[in-house]
Motif scaffolding. Structure first.
Motif, PDB file in Angstrom:
ATOM      1  N   LEU A 147       0.822  -1.212   0.000  1.00  0.00           N
ATOM      2  CA  LEU A 147       0.000   0.000   0.000  1.00  0.00           C
ATOM      3  C   LEU A 147       0.855   1.261   0.000  1.00  0.00           C
ATOM      4  O   LEU A 147       0.350   2.365  -0.211  1.00  0.00           O
ATOM      5  N   TRP A 148       2.155   1.090   0.223  1.00  0.00           N
ATOM      6  CA  TRP A 148       3.078   2.223   0.358  1.00  0.00           C
ATOM      7  C   TRP A 148       3.942   2.403  -0.886  1.00  0.00           C
ATOM      8  O   TRP A 148       4.422   1.432  -1.475  1.00  0.00           O
ATOM      9  N   GLY A 149       4.183   3.674  -1.237  1.00  0.00           N
ATOM     10  CA  GLY A 149       5.175   4.016  -2.237  1.00  0.00           C
ATOM     11  C   GLY A 149       6.234   4.898  -1.605  1.00  0.00           C
ATOM     12  O   GLY A 149       5.984   5.554  -0.591  1.00  0.00           O
ATOM     13  N   TYR A 173      -0.653   4.799  -4.983  1.00  0.00           N
ATOM     14  CA  TYR A 173      -0.345   4.320  -3.634  1.00  0.00           C
ATOM     15  C   TYR A 173      -1.358   4.901  -2.651  1.00  0.00           C
ATOM     16  O   TYR A 173      -1.779   6.045  -2.786  1.00  0.00           O
ATOM     17  N   ARG A 174      -1.691   4.116  -1.647  1.00  0.00           N
ATOM     18  CA  ARG A 174      -2.552   4.647  -0.595  1.00  0.00           C
ATOM     19  C   ARG A 174      -1.757   5.538   0.351  1.00  0.00           C
ATOM     20  O   ARG A 174      -2.279   6.509   0.889  1.00  0.00           O
ATOM     21  N   ALA A 191       2.910  21.254  -2.850  1.00  0.00           N
ATOM     22  CA  ALA A 191       2.063  21.939  -3.834  1.00  0.00           C
ATOM     23  C   ALA A 191       1.366  20.930  -4.742  1.00  0.00           C
ATOM     24  O   ALA A 191       0.386  21.264  -5.418  1.00  0.00           O
ATOM     25  N   ILE A 192       1.864  19.684  -4.749  1.00  0.00           N
ATOM     26  CA  ILE A 192       1.299  18.651  -5.613  1.00  0.00           C
ATOM     27  C   ILE A 192       0.524  17.608  -4.813  1.00  0.00           C
ATOM     28  O   ILE A 192      -0.549  17.152  -5.223  1.00  0.00           O
ATOM     29  N   CYS A 193       1.062  17.198  -3.657  1.00  0.00           N
ATOM     30  CA  CYS A 193       0.392  16.186  -2.852  1.00  0.00           C
ATOM     31  C   CYS A 193       0.821  16.323  -1.388  1.00  0.00           C
ATOM     32  O   CYS A 193       1.715  17.113  -1.069  1.00  0.00           O
ATOM     33  N   ARG A 194       0.172  15.553  -0.516  1.00  0.00           N
ATOM     34  CA  ARG A 194       0.502  15.571   0.906  1.00  0.00           C
ATOM     35  C   ARG A 194       0.913  14.170   1.344  1.00  0.00           C
ATOM     36  O   ARG A 194       0.069  13.363   1.723  1.00  0.00           O
ATOM     37  N   PRO A 195       2.203  13.868   1.297  1.00  0.00           N
ATOM     38  CA  PRO A 195       2.665  12.535   1.692  1.00  0.00           C
ATOM     39  C   PRO A 195       2.455  12.278   3.181  1.00  0.00           C
ATOM     40  O   PRO A 195       2.377  13.215   3.986  1.00  0.00           O
ATOM     41  N   GLU A 196       2.396  10.987   3.529  1.00  0.00           N
ATOM     42  CA  GLU A 196       2.281  10.625   4.949  1.00  0.00           C
ATOM     43  C   GLU A 196       3.575  10.933   5.698  1.00  0.00           C
ATOM     44  O   GLU A 196       3.539  11.260   6.886  1.00  0.00           O
TER      45      GLU A 196
END
Length: 257
Positions: A147-149, A173-174, A191-196
């Motif tokens: 589930l992880w990248g 990826y989740r 600015a593109i995404c919010r990683p964990e």
């Protein structure tokens, strides 16, 4: 005159005593433990364990550090956050460091601003010998946690940073980990995404701090709404093998999901 000479002797002694303390302080083998949940509400009962180390520079990885990391349980992945090397570091030392880190778990690497000083081909070759994935403006799944990248960018010093390429198709990826050597790229990623989880080093926590005064801020770990950011003080030193007020560190991050 005698009082003056005694005073000078005391001052010189204190100076060299401080240098000895700073040298010993810079060579501490510290593993900092962090943990957080990657989502709100019910969890799947799983945990990803990450060992993160950046800015090794001239230091040697030894069994004492590895045992400290292993004391927190099995490690799923090992991330080298750049500046594995610098000009003048023997290739045999770098190779040994990589070999030792590979005993903890599968290796991932991003370029730092000093790594290419000893030759990019040499670094690529020795990393490939130990199955290390170089995150060249790319992302890849974590095999044991599908589930992880994990995504990594090149360093700005290379003039080859491509954040958009790094994050291409990451919505498959989740959960996502993003690694950059310098934290200045965090804003471009967000600015593109919010990683964990976002990881960086480079700043050395200022390396030598006089109270609150230093060239850079101390490293920090922050969590907000299931999203974490870690900026490490780094493990090694640059320019001089000394530290004060900014302890060297590596990290174990446990992520429940």
């Amino acid at each position: 005159m005698r009082i003056f000479l005694n005073s000078v002797t005391v001052i010189i002694g204190m100076f060299f005593g401080l240098l000895a303390y700073m040298f010993a302080y810079a060579h501490r083998k510290k593993v900092v433990h962090h943990s957080f949940s990657a989502q709100e509400g019910p969890l799947l009962g799983k945990e990803l364990s990450v060992f993160f180390i950046s800015d090794i520079h001239r230091r040697r990885i030894d069994n004492r550090l590895l045992k400290k990391a292993e004391s927190y349980g099995p490690v799923d992945i090992v991330i080298i956050g750049g500046d594995l090397a610098e000009r003048g570091v023997p290739l045999l030392r770098i190779k040994r460091n990589v070999k030792m880190l590979s005993t903890l778990g599968p290796l991932f690497f991003v370029w730092g601003n000093n790594d290419r000083e000893i030759g990019e081909d040499a670094i690529r070759d020795l990393l490939s010998q130990h199955g290390c994935t170089i995150l060249d403006n790319m992302n890849t799944p974590i095999k044991t946690h599908p589930l992880w990248g994990i995504c990594g960018t090149d360093d700005p010093s290379s003039n080859n940073v491509d954040v958009e390429a790094s994050l291409k198709d990451v919505d498959t990826y989740r959960y996502l980990i993003v690694v950059t050597h310098t934290p200045s790229l965090f804003r471009k990623v967000e600015a593109i995404c919010r990683p964990e989880l976002m990881l960086a080093g480079h700043m050395h926590g200022g390396q030598i701090r006089i109270g609150k005064f230093a060239l850079h801020p101390l490293g920090q770990f922050n969590v907000s709404e299931g999203k974490a950011k870690l900026i490490s003080n780094g493990y090694g030193t640059s320019l001089v093998p000394l530290r004060l007020g900014a302890a060297p560190e590596s990290h174990i991050i446990k992520i429940k999901y």
